[in-house]
Design a protein around this motif. Structure first.
Motif, PDB file in Angstrom:
ATOM      1  N   GLN A 117       1.017  29.117 -16.945  1.00 29.13           N
ATOM      2  CA  GLN A 117       2.199  29.247 -16.103  1.00 29.13           C
ATOM      3  C   GLN A 117       3.210  28.142 -16.426  1.00 29.13           C
ATOM      4  O   GLN A 117       4.420  28.386 -16.496  1.00 29.13           O
ATOM      5  CB  GLN A 117       1.794  29.161 -14.622  1.00 29.13           C
ATOM      6  N   LEU A 118       2.694  26.935 -16.683  1.00 31.80           N
ATOM      7  CA  LEU A 118       3.563  25.797 -16.960  1.00 31.80           C
ATOM      8  C   LEU A 118       3.960  25.689 -18.429  1.00 31.80           C
ATOM      9  O   LEU A 118       5.075  25.276 -18.747  1.00 31.80           O
ATOM     10  CB  LEU A 118       2.876  24.498 -16.521  1.00 31.80           C
ATOM     11  N   TYR A 121       4.868  30.549 -19.509  1.00 30.50           N
ATOM     12  CA  TYR A 121       5.838  31.280 -18.701  1.00 30.50           C
ATOM     13  C   TYR A 121       7.087  30.444 -18.391  1.00 30.50           C
ATOM     14  O   TYR A 121       8.217  30.885 -18.617  1.00 30.50           O
ATOM     15  CB  TYR A 121       5.179  31.735 -17.396  1.00 30.50           C
ATOM     16  N   LEU A 122       6.881  29.227 -17.876  1.00 30.12           N
ATOM     17  CA  LEU A 122       8.016  28.424 -17.426  1.00 30.12           C
ATOM     18  C   LEU A 122       8.998  28.068 -18.551  1.00 30.12           C
ATOM     19  O   LEU A 122      10.216  28.240 -18.372  1.00 30.12           O
ATOM     20  CB  LEU A 122       7.511  27.156 -16.734  1.00 30.12           C
TER      21      LEU A 122
END
Length: 275
Positions: A117-118, A121-122
């Protein structure tokens, strides 16, 4: 001279404005022989198919198959690439019932691991939002796509380069190797410098590989089913041969179908040997 079907459409079960039947009727109006219902996968954070609704989509597709036997209706998903290790938001049980698996990266996704996610995606979310690219991230995205193709019988890569830039040549080579189609997505054709999709130069690079293409509408409303106008203009502009388009006047040969047929063949051979 016509397309055989549209293999990327959405309904009210995710981000679409019409029902399964609405899309089927639109496909029939276009004269198609086949249509796929491919709502957004389970890890899309805003327009996902809910697990609790999955049985109802399957039910609706079965009902429409009985009601409209003149067209083949495929049950699919537009699943999400959710990790740098090539993870996708489906299970083996999902694959058993799917007729077609469309996969790609989407801007609003939920990864299973915090580090994805970090670290995946981010950065893609931020850089695509401000219109910038990172060479390091392109390498990471490319590797994730190739790993996805290694792990899953993906039939179609949807809107390549959309909010997650990749080395299109390397991804296309891998897709050709595994028998996965590269989608020419009518909805995502580059129309401005702010649009995060493939440039004509990138399409020309893809064309130099052996990969096959498929033209889809990515329809989010019934009236857009079979709308390939922008895709056709790109095909003519870039010079993509029609014989390399899997749904141009023929039934597409999907990777997952071949994989399932091979499993059946091996199973029948094994049973025969035992008997």
């Amino acid at each position: 001279m016509a397309y055989f079907g549209d293999y990327h459409t959405h309904t009210t079960y995710s981000h679409g404005k019409g029902t399964v039947e609405d899309n089927v009727l639109a496909a029939l109006k276009c004269g198609f022989k086949e249509i796929a219902i491919t709502d957004h996968g389970f890890h899309h954070m805003t327009y996902n198919v809910r697990r609790m609704d999955w049985p109802y989509i399957r039910r609706d597709v079965e009902l429409m198959r009985k009601k409209y036997p003149m067209i083949k209706i495929l049950l699919g998903l537009e699943s999400n690439l959710v990790s740098t290790s090539g993870g996708v938001d489906i299970t083996s049980a999902d694959m058993d019932v799917l007729d077609i698996l469309v996969c790609g990266y989407h801007k609003f996704i939920r990864s299973d691991r915090l580090r994805d996610q970090l670290g995946f995606y981010l950065p893609n979310f931020v850089l695509s939002t401000i219109g910038r690219k990172s060479k390091k991230l392109v390498v990471k995205n490319t590797d994730a796509y190739i790993k996805m193709l290694e792990k899953y019988d993906v039939d179609t890569i949807s809107h390549i380069c959309n909010t997650a830039p990749v080395d299109v040549c390397e991804v296309a080579k891998a897709a050709a190797h595994y028998g996965t189609l590269i989608e020419i997505n009518n909805k995502n054709i580059r129309s401005s410098t702010l649009c995060s999709s493939c440039t004509d130069e990138e399409w020309e690079k893809i064309l130099k590989t052996d990969v096959e293409f498929i033209v889809d509408s990515d329809a989010h409303k019934p009236s857009a089913v079979g709308d390939f106008e922008k895709a056709d203009k790109l095909i003519d502009r870039v010079g993509i041969p029609r014989e390399r388009i899997a749904n141009w006047e023929r039934t597409p040969v999907f990777r997952s179908h071949k994989a399932k047929e091979e499993i059946l063949r091996v199973g029948e051979k094994t049973i025969g040997e035992v008997n």
